[in-house]
Design a protein around this motif. Structure first.
Motif, PDB file in Angstrom:
ATOM      1  N   ARG A   8       9.529  67.581   3.589  1.00 25.21           N
ATOM      2  CA  ARG A   8       9.136  66.154   2.601  1.00 25.21           C
ATOM      3  C   ARG A   8       7.750  65.801   3.187  1.00 25.21           C
ATOM      4  O   ARG A   8       7.224  65.203   2.875  1.00 25.21           O
ATOM      5  CB  ARG A   8       9.858  65.623   2.212  1.00 25.21           C
ATOM      6  CG  ARG A   8      11.346  66.282   1.197  1.00 25.21           C
ATOM      7  CD  ARG A   8      11.892  64.734   0.972  1.00 25.21           C
ATOM      8  NE  ARG A   8      12.550  65.705   0.080  1.00 25.21           N
ATOM      9  CZ  ARG A   8      13.884  65.329  -0.719  1.00 25.21           C
ATOM     10  NH1 ARG A   8      14.505  63.845  -0.492  1.00 25.21           N
ATOM     11  NH2 ARG A   8      15.036  65.596  -1.471  1.00 25.21           N
ATOM     12  N   ALA A   9       7.731  64.873   4.717  1.00 19.13           N
ATOM     13  CA  ALA A   9       7.046  64.877   5.404  1.00 19.13           C
ATOM     14  C   ALA A   9       5.319  65.678   5.388  1.00 19.13           C
ATOM     15  O   ALA A   9       4.318  64.609   5.349  1.00 19.13           O
ATOM     16  CB  ALA A   9       7.467  64.355   7.135  1.00 19.13           C
ATOM     17  N   VAL A  10       5.842  66.791   5.534  1.00 20.14           N
ATOM     18  CA  VAL A  10       4.593  67.840   5.408  1.00 20.14           C
ATOM     19  C   VAL A  10       3.810  67.436   4.182  1.00 20.14           C
ATOM     20  O   VAL A  10       2.647  67.326   4.484  1.00 20.14           O
ATOM     21  CB  VAL A  10       5.107  68.957   5.567  1.00 20.14           C
ATOM     22  CG1 VAL A  10       3.796  69.906   5.581  1.00 20.14           C
ATOM     23  CG2 VAL A  10       5.342  69.167   7.526  1.00 20.14           C
ATOM     24  N   ASP A  11       4.387  67.739   3.122  1.00 21.77           N
ATOM     25  CA  ASP A  11       4.047  67.753   1.989  1.00 21.77           C
ATOM     26  C   ASP A  11       3.860  66.122   1.447  1.00 21.77           C
ATOM     27  O   ASP A  11       2.781  66.226   1.126  1.00 21.77           O
ATOM     28  CB  ASP A  11       5.004  68.375   0.536  1.00 21.77           C
ATOM     29  CG  ASP A  11       5.525  69.072   0.841  1.00 21.77           C
ATOM     30  OD1 ASP A  11       4.919  70.385   1.119  1.00 21.77           O
ATOM     31  OD2 ASP A  11       6.963  69.076  -0.349  1.00 21.77           O
TER      32      ASP A  11
ATOM     33  N   ALA B 233       1.954  64.099   4.534  1.00 14.84           N
ATOM     34  CA  ALA B 233       1.241  63.974   4.753  1.00 14.84           C
ATOM     35  C   ALA B 233       0.319  64.388   4.320  1.00 14.84           C
ATOM     36  O   ALA B 233      -1.262  64.733   4.074  1.00 14.84           O
ATOM     37  CB  ALA B 233       1.434  64.221   6.271  1.00 14.84           C
ATOM     38  N   LEU B 234      -0.174  66.214   3.582  1.00  9.96           N
ATOM     39  CA  LEU B 234      -0.842  67.044   3.048  1.00  9.96           C
ATOM     40  C   LEU B 234      -1.393  66.451   1.856  1.00  9.96           C
ATOM     41  O   LEU B 234      -3.416  66.064   1.582  1.00  9.96           O
ATOM     42  CB  LEU B 234      -0.405  68.193   2.770  1.00  9.96           C
ATOM     43  CG  LEU B 234      -0.161  69.173   3.532  1.00  9.96           C
ATOM     44  CD1 LEU B 234       0.517  70.334   3.270  1.00  9.96           C
ATOM     45  CD2 LEU B 234      -1.662  69.335   4.542  1.00  9.96           C
ATOM     46  N   GLU B 235      -0.529  65.754   0.831  1.00  5.74           N
ATOM     47  CA  GLU B 235      -1.148  64.320   0.206  1.00  5.74           C
ATOM     48  C   GLU B 235      -1.830  63.364  -0.101  1.00  5.74           C
ATOM     49  O   GLU B 235      -2.860  63.469  -0.282  1.00  5.74           O
ATOM     50  CB  GLU B 235      -0.143  63.967  -0.551  1.00  5.74           C
ATOM     51  CG  GLU B 235       0.120  63.096  -2.653  1.00  5.74           C
ATOM     52  CD  GLU B 235       1.113  63.161  -3.217  1.00  5.74           C
ATOM     53  OE1 GLU B 235       0.893  62.500  -3.730  1.00  5.74           O
ATOM     54  OE2 GLU B 235       1.807  63.956  -2.685  1.00  5.74           O
ATOM     55  N   VAL B 236      -1.682  62.421   1.294  1.00  8.05           N
ATOM     56  CA  VAL B 236      -2.315  61.755   1.869  1.00  8.05           C
ATOM     57  C   VAL B 236      -3.741  61.924   2.604  1.00  8.05           C
ATOM     58  O   VAL B 236      -5.084  61.360   2.129  1.00  8.05           O
ATOM     59  CB  VAL B 236      -1.287  60.593   3.225  1.00  8.05           C
ATOM     60  CG1 VAL B 236      -2.073  59.780   3.770  1.00  8.05           C
ATOM     61  CG2 VAL B 236      -0.482  60.065   2.766  1.00  8.05           C
ATOM     62  N   ARG B 237      -3.668  62.901   3.390  1.00  6.58           N
ATOM     63  CA  ARG B 237      -4.465  63.785   3.697  1.00  6.58           C
ATOM     64  C   ARG B 237      -5.809  63.932   2.577  1.00  6.58           C
ATOM     65  O   ARG B 237      -7.252  63.883   2.564  1.00  6.58           O
ATOM     66  CB  ARG B 237      -5.185  65.209   4.874  1.00  6.58           C
ATOM     67  CG  ARG B 237      -4.049  64.511   6.002  1.00  6.58           C
ATOM     68  CD  ARG B 237      -4.447  65.376   6.696  1.00  6.58           C
ATOM     69  NE  ARG B 237      -3.112  65.254   8.083  1.00  6.58           N
ATOM     70  CZ  ARG B 237      -3.112  66.204   8.507  1.00  6.58           C
ATOM     71  NH1 ARG B 237      -3.471  67.240   8.159  1.00  6.58           N
ATOM     72  NH2 ARG B 237      -2.516  65.718  10.218  1.00  6.58           N
ATOM     73  N   ASP B 238      -5.315  64.226   1.440  1.00  8.05           N
ATOM     74  CA  ASP B 238      -6.737  64.733  -0.050  1.00  8.05           C
ATOM     75  C   ASP B 238      -6.834  63.933  -0.731  1.00  8.05           C
ATOM     76  O   ASP B 238      -8.004  63.302  -0.945  1.00  8.05           O
ATOM     77  CB  ASP B 238      -5.341  66.320  -0.775  1.00  8.05           C
ATOM     78  CG  ASP B 238      -5.626  66.137  -2.176  1.00  8.05           C
ATOM     79  OD1 ASP B 238      -7.146  66.536  -1.732  1.00  8.05           O
ATOM     80  OD2 ASP B 238      -5.294  66.308  -3.661  1.00  8.05           O
ATOM     81  N   HIS B 239      -5.821  62.615  -0.598  1.00  8.47           N
ATOM     82  CA  HIS B 239      -6.031  61.007  -1.599  1.00  8.47           C
ATOM     83  C   HIS B 239      -7.057  60.341  -0.273  1.00  8.47           C
ATOM     84  O   HIS B 239      -7.864  60.044  -1.249  1.00  8.47           O
ATOM     85  CB  HIS B 239      -4.958  60.332  -1.646  1.00  8.47           C
ATOM     86  CG  HIS B 239      -4.313  60.988  -2.605  1.00  8.47           C
ATOM     87  ND1 HIS B 239      -4.210  60.666  -3.531  1.00  8.47           N
ATOM     88  CD2 HIS B 239      -3.135  61.565  -2.597  1.00  8.47           C
ATOM     89  CE1 HIS B 239      -3.807  61.529  -5.060  1.00  8.47           C
ATOM     90  NE2 HIS B 239      -2.888  61.763  -4.002  1.00  8.47           N
ATOM     91  N   MET B 240      -7.291  61.084   0.714  1.00  8.12           N
ATOM     92  CA  MET B 240      -8.288  59.853   1.531  1.00  8.12           C
ATOM     93  C   MET B 240      -9.611  60.468   2.023  1.00  8.12           C
ATOM     94  O   MET B 240     -10.623  59.691   1.888  1.00  8.12           O
ATOM     95  CB  MET B 240      -7.919  59.854   3.104  1.00  8.12           C
ATOM     96  CG  MET B 240      -8.041  59.981   4.307  1.00  8.12           C
ATOM     97  SD  MET B 240      -7.253  59.763   5.881  1.00  8.12           S
ATOM     98  CE  MET B 240      -7.632  61.151   6.531  1.00  8.12           C
ATOM     99  N   ALA B 241      -9.701  61.892   1.380  1.00  9.01           N
ATOM    100  CA  ALA B 241     -10.525  62.852   1.713  1.00  9.01           C
ATOM    101  C   ALA B 241     -11.149  61.995   0.035  1.00  9.01           C
ATOM    102  O   ALA B 241     -12.828  62.436   0.035  1.00  9.01           O
ATOM    103  CB  ALA B 241     -10.447  64.369   1.731  1.00  9.01           C
ATOM    104  N   ARG B 242     -10.754  62.128  -0.757  1.00  8.94           N
ATOM    105  CA  ARG B 242     -11.206  62.366  -2.202  1.00  8.94           C
ATOM    106  C   ARG B 242     -11.550  60.570  -2.603  1.00  8.94           C
ATOM    107  O   ARG B 242     -12.510  60.574  -2.947  1.00  8.94           O
ATOM    108  CB  ARG B 242     -10.309  62.080  -3.196  1.00  8.94           C
ATOM    109  CG  ARG B 242     -10.172  62.125  -4.485  1.00  8.94           C
ATOM    110  CD  ARG B 242      -9.743  62.412  -5.740  1.00  8.94           C
ATOM    111  NE  ARG B 242      -8.903  63.202  -5.527  1.00  8.94           N
ATOM    112  CZ  ARG B 242      -7.700  63.693  -5.882  1.00  8.94           C
ATOM    113  NH1 ARG B 242      -6.723  62.328  -5.815  1.00  8.94           N
ATOM    114  NH2 ARG B 242      -6.483  64.346  -5.128  1.00  8.94           N
TER     115      ARG B 242
END
Length: 123
Positions: free
Chosen positions: A52-55, A57-66
């Motif tokens: 869940r933490a990895v998921d 973190a990946l979601e946060v990075r995706d939203h941050m890049a967007r």
């Protein structure tokens, strides 16, 4: 006679089943088995939490890049770059009337020169 044999066999089977069930439960309640079970549950929970933490973190990075892309577009940072150099700037010539070449009179002849107010001296 068959009736008695049937009920005797049924009683023996029920006794064996109950004894087996009780012995399994007793083994499950030993300290060693409880420790192993707790350790296995902790490892499973840790694995789920890590996933869940990895998921997350990946979601946060995706939203941050967007969001960075949106801000870059809004600020014009993602606009195409003009490769030509800008035109040279014209500089205005400002004379400093407080420099020693403009001071006249006895102040030049003394060893300690005092100049009129210079706004750059206050800084």
């Amino acid at each position: 006679m068959f009736r008695r044999t049937f009920w005797f066999t049924s009683g023996v089977a029920a006794g064996v089943w109950a004894t087996t069930k009780v012995n399994r439960k007793i083994k499950q309640l030993t300290p060693e088995h409880l420790a192993v079970t707790a350790a296995n549950k902790a490892v499973e929970a840790g694995g789920r939490l890590k996933d869940r933490a990895v998921d997350f973190a990946l979601e946060v990075r995706d939203h941050m890049a967007r969001r960075e892309a949106e801000l870059g577009d809004a600020l014009g940072l993602n606009a195409p770059v003009d490769r030509e150099l800008p035109a040279p700037r014209s500089h205005a010539v400002i004379e400093n009337r407080n420099s020693p070449k403009y001071v006249e009179g006895p102040a030049q002849r003394s060893t300690h020169q005092t100049y009129p107010y210079n706004r750059n001296e206050d800084h």
